[in-house]
Design a protein around this motif. Sequence first.
Motif, PDB file in Angstrom:
ATOM      1  N   THR A 140       0.851  -1.191   0.000  1.00 11.08           N
ATOM      2  CA  THR A 140       0.000   0.000   0.000  1.00 11.08           C
ATOM      3  C   THR A 140       0.885   1.238   0.000  1.00 11.08           C
ATOM      4  OG1 THR A 140      -0.140   0.062   2.415  1.00 11.08           O
ATOM      5  CG2 THR A 140      -1.894  -1.132   1.261  1.00 11.08           C
ATOM      6  N   ALA A 141       0.274   2.343  -0.393  1.00 15.15           N
ATOM      7  CA  ALA A 141       0.958   3.633  -0.354  1.00 15.15           C
ATOM      8  C   ALA A 141      -0.073   4.686   0.000  1.00 15.15           C
ATOM      9  CB  ALA A 141       1.604   3.960  -1.701  1.00 15.15           C
ATOM     10  N   ALA A 142       0.400   5.822   0.463  1.00 10.43           N
ATOM     11  CA  ALA A 142      -0.469   6.978   0.669  1.00 10.43           C
ATOM     12  C   ALA A 142       0.185   8.134  -0.062  1.00 10.43           C
ATOM     13  CB  ALA A 142      -0.627   7.301   2.148  1.00 10.43           C
ATOM     14  N   ALA A 143      -0.649   8.923  -0.732  1.00  6.50           N
ATOM     15  CA  ALA A 143      -0.084  10.010  -1.534  1.00  6.50           C
ATOM     16  C   ALA A 143      -1.012  11.214  -1.569  1.00  6.50           C
ATOM     17  CB  ALA A 143       0.185   9.530  -2.962  1.00  6.50           C
ATOM     18  N   LEU A 144      -0.410  12.346  -1.881  1.00  2.69           N
ATOM     19  CA  LEU A 144      -1.126  13.578  -2.184  1.00  2.69           C
ATOM     20  C   LEU A 144      -0.910  13.834  -3.666  1.00  2.69           C
ATOM     21  CD1 LEU A 144       0.332  15.834   0.672  1.00  2.69           C
ATOM     22  CD2 LEU A 144      -1.780  14.510   0.742  1.00  2.69           C
ATOM     23  N   HIS A 145      -1.905  14.441  -4.309  1.00  5.99           N
ATOM     24  CA  HIS A 145      -1.651  14.824  -5.698  1.00  5.99           C
ATOM     25  C   HIS A 145      -2.433  16.070  -6.067  1.00  5.99           C
ATOM     26  CE1 HIS A 145      -5.030  13.335  -8.533  1.00  5.99           C
ATOM     27  NE2 HIS A 145      -5.539  13.480  -7.339  1.00  5.99           N
ATOM     28  N   ILE A 146      -1.924  16.735  -7.098  1.00  3.43           N
ATOM     29  CA  ILE A 146      -2.574  17.904  -7.685  1.00  3.43           C
ATOM     30  C   ILE A 146      -2.696  17.585  -9.167  1.00  3.43           C
ATOM     31  CG2 ILE A 146      -2.384  20.374  -8.194  1.00  3.43           C
ATOM     32  CD1 ILE A 146      -0.510  20.548  -5.688  1.00  3.43           C
ATOM     33  N   LEU A 147      -3.916  17.612  -9.681  1.00  4.95           N
ATOM     34  CA  LEU A 147      -4.167  17.289 -11.082  1.00  4.95           C
ATOM     35  C   LEU A 147      -4.442  18.567 -11.861  1.00  4.95           C
ATOM     36  CD1 LEU A 147      -4.750  15.234 -13.343  1.00  4.95           C
ATOM     37  CD2 LEU A 147      -7.107  15.139 -12.518  1.00  4.95           C
ATOM     38  N   VAL A 148      -3.666  18.763 -12.944  1.00  2.00           N
ATOM     39  CA  VAL A 148      -3.860  19.927 -13.813  1.00  2.00           C
ATOM     40  C   VAL A 148      -3.817  19.461 -15.268  1.00  2.00           C
ATOM     41  CG1 VAL A 148      -2.940  21.606 -12.154  1.00  2.00           C
ATOM     42  CG2 VAL A 148      -1.385  20.496 -13.772  1.00  2.00           C
ATOM     43  N   LYS A 149      -4.237  20.345 -16.168  1.00  2.00           N
ATOM     44  CA  LYS A 149      -4.303  19.980 -17.587  1.00  2.00           C
ATOM     45  C   LYS A 149      -2.963  20.103 -18.315  1.00  2.00           C
ATOM     46  CE  LYS A 149      -9.110  20.533 -18.929  1.00  2.00           C
ATOM     47  NZ  LYS A 149      -9.424  19.337 -18.184  1.00  2.00           N
ATOM     48  N   HIS A 150      -2.120  21.045 -17.888  1.00  2.00           N
ATOM     49  CA  HIS A 150      -0.929  21.367 -18.669  1.00  2.00           C
ATOM     50  C   HIS A 150       0.361  21.099 -17.911  1.00  2.00           C
ATOM     51  CE1 HIS A 150      -3.625  23.128 -21.565  1.00  2.00           C
ATOM     52  NE2 HIS A 150      -4.177  23.826 -20.592  1.00  2.00           N
ATOM     53  N   LYS A 151       1.343  20.564 -18.625  1.00  2.00           N
ATOM     54  CA  LYS A 151       2.639  20.240 -18.034  1.00  2.00           C
ATOM     55  C   LYS A 151       3.290  21.480 -17.423  1.00  2.00           C
ATOM     56  CE  LYS A 151       7.046  18.039 -19.055  1.00  2.00           C
ATOM     57  NZ  LYS A 151       7.947  17.526 -20.088  1.00  2.00           N
ATOM     58  N   GLU A 152       3.190  22.622 -18.124  1.00  2.00           N
ATOM     59  CA  GLU A 152       3.821  23.849 -17.629  1.00  2.00           C
ATOM     60  C   GLU A 152       3.271  24.231 -16.256  1.00  2.00           C
ATOM     61  OE1 GLU A 152       4.129  23.245 -21.740  1.00  2.00           O
ATOM     62  OE2 GLU A 152       2.270  23.569 -20.645  1.00  2.00           O
ATOM     63  N   GLN A 153       1.963  24.079 -16.088  1.00  2.00           N
ATOM     64  CA  GLN A 153       1.353  24.408 -14.799  1.00  2.00           C
ATOM     65  C   GLN A 153       1.853  23.445 -13.720  1.00  2.00           C
ATOM     66  OE1 GLN A 153      -2.948  24.203 -14.561  1.00  2.00           O
ATOM     67  NE2 GLN A 153      -2.985  25.454 -12.709  1.00  2.00           N
ATOM     68  N   ALA A 154       1.945  22.173 -14.051  1.00  2.00           N
ATOM     69  CA  ALA A 154       2.430  21.180 -13.089  1.00  2.00           C
ATOM     70  C   ALA A 154       3.878  21.479 -12.695  1.00  2.00           C
ATOM     71  CB  ALA A 154       2.313  19.773 -13.678  1.00  2.00           C
ATOM     72  N   GLU A 155       4.704  21.838 -13.696  1.00  2.00           N
ATOM     73  CA  GLU A 155       6.104  22.170 -13.397  1.00  2.00           C
ATOM     74  C   GLU A 155       6.204  23.409 -12.522  1.00  2.00           C
ATOM     75  OE1 GLU A 155       7.516  22.346 -17.445  1.00  2.00           O
ATOM     76  OE2 GLU A 155       8.298  20.298 -17.339  1.00  2.00           O
ATOM     77  N   ASP A 156       5.317  24.381 -12.767  1.00  2.00           N
ATOM     78  CA  ASP A 156       5.299  25.596 -11.951  1.00  2.00           C
ATOM     79  C   ASP A 156       4.912  25.262 -10.505  1.00  2.00           C
ATOM     80  OD1 ASP A 156       5.437  28.540 -11.703  1.00  2.00           O
ATOM     81  OD2 ASP A 156       3.302  28.318 -11.221  1.00  2.00           O
ATOM     82  N   ILE A 157       3.959  24.364 -10.329  1.00  2.00           N
ATOM     83  CA  ILE A 157       3.534  23.957  -8.978  1.00  2.00           C
ATOM     84  C   ILE A 157       4.705  23.278  -8.255  1.00  2.00           C
ATOM     85  CG2 ILE A 157       2.045  22.338  -7.720  1.00  2.00           C
ATOM     86  CD1 ILE A 157      -0.158  23.109  -9.834  1.00  2.00           C
ATOM     87  N   ILE A 158       5.456  22.437  -8.964  1.00  2.00           N
ATOM     88  CA  ILE A 158       6.625  21.787  -8.347  1.00  2.00           C
ATOM     89  C   ILE A 158       7.645  22.841  -7.918  1.00  2.00           C
ATOM     90  CG2 ILE A 158       8.645  20.322  -8.814  1.00  2.00           C
ATOM     91  CD1 ILE A 158       6.761  18.408 -10.282  1.00  2.00           C
ATOM     92  N   LYS A 159       7.854  23.854  -8.758  1.00  2.00           N
ATOM     93  CA  LYS A 159       8.760  24.951  -8.382  1.00  2.00           C
ATOM     94  C   LYS A 159       8.281  25.623  -7.098  1.00  2.00           C
ATOM     95  CE  LYS A 159      10.697  26.451 -12.774  1.00  2.00           C
ATOM     96  NZ  LYS A 159       9.906  26.729 -13.954  1.00  2.00           N
ATOM     97  N   GLN A 160       6.975  25.906  -7.031  1.00  2.00           N
ATOM     98  CA  GLN A 160       6.423  26.552  -5.832  1.00  2.00           C
ATOM     99  C   GLN A 160       6.624  25.664  -4.605  1.00  2.00           C
ATOM    100  OE1 GLN A 160       2.508  28.540  -6.229  1.00  2.00           O
ATOM    101  NE2 GLN A 160       2.699  28.109  -8.425  1.00  2.00           N
ATOM    102  N   LEU A 161       6.395  24.359  -4.749  1.00  2.00           N
ATOM    103  CA  LEU A 161       6.598  23.432  -3.632  1.00  2.00           C
ATOM    104  C   LEU A 161       8.062  23.429  -3.197  1.00  2.00           C
ATOM    105  CD1 LEU A 161       4.398  20.464  -4.860  1.00  2.00           C
ATOM    106  CD2 LEU A 161       3.963  21.882  -2.839  1.00  2.00           C
ATOM    107  N   ASN A 162       8.972  23.412  -4.158  1.00  3.19           N
ATOM    108  CA  ASN A 162      10.399  23.398  -3.843  1.00  3.19           C
ATOM    109  C   ASN A 162      10.850  24.699  -3.184  1.00  3.19           C
ATOM    110  OD1 ASN A 162      10.659  20.810  -4.801  1.00  3.19           O
ATOM    111  ND2 ASN A 162      11.316  21.443  -6.834  1.00  3.19           N
ATOM    112  N   ASN A 163      10.066  25.763  -3.375  1.00  4.60           N
ATOM    113  CA  ASN A 163      10.373  27.055  -2.739  1.00  4.60           C
ATOM    114  C   ASN A 163       9.565  27.273  -1.462  1.00  4.60           C
ATOM    115  OD1 ASN A 163      12.293  27.889  -4.625  1.00  4.60           O
ATOM    116  ND2 ASN A 163      10.730  28.589  -6.034  1.00  4.60           N
ATOM    117  N   GLY A 164       9.037  26.183  -0.903  1.00  4.06           N
ATOM    118  CA  GLY A 164       8.350  26.279   0.385  1.00  4.06           C
ATOM    119  C   GLY A 164       6.843  26.360   0.310  1.00  4.06           C
TER     120      GLY A 164
END
Length: 93
Positions: A5-29
């Motif tokens: 088993t695993a437990a996870a959080l996720h954010i679903l978006v339509k565009h790769k650029e938006q997902a990459e931007d969210i990862i940047k925001q997460l990496n910046n706190g």
Amino acid sequence: MAPRTAAALHILVKHKEQAEDIIKQLNNGGKFHMLAKKHSTCPSGKNGGDLGEFRQGQMVPQFDKACFTGEILVPQLVKTKFGWHVVKVLYRT
């Protein structure tokens, strides 16, 4: 042997650029649950992206693979038929 088993959080978006931007925001706190509430198109977004615990094989293949082979607590990008997911695995058994 018990199923993995695993437990996870996720954010679903339509565009790769938006997902990459969210990862940047997460990496910046940025806070995962806040970003999920703001951006996720999945119903889990209102719960901060929390998918709870699930068994291996329960999710679509690409998502399942990321959750059971990817790094723990490190946001990763996963493409599925639903769109682009920012996935953060909390733990796995």
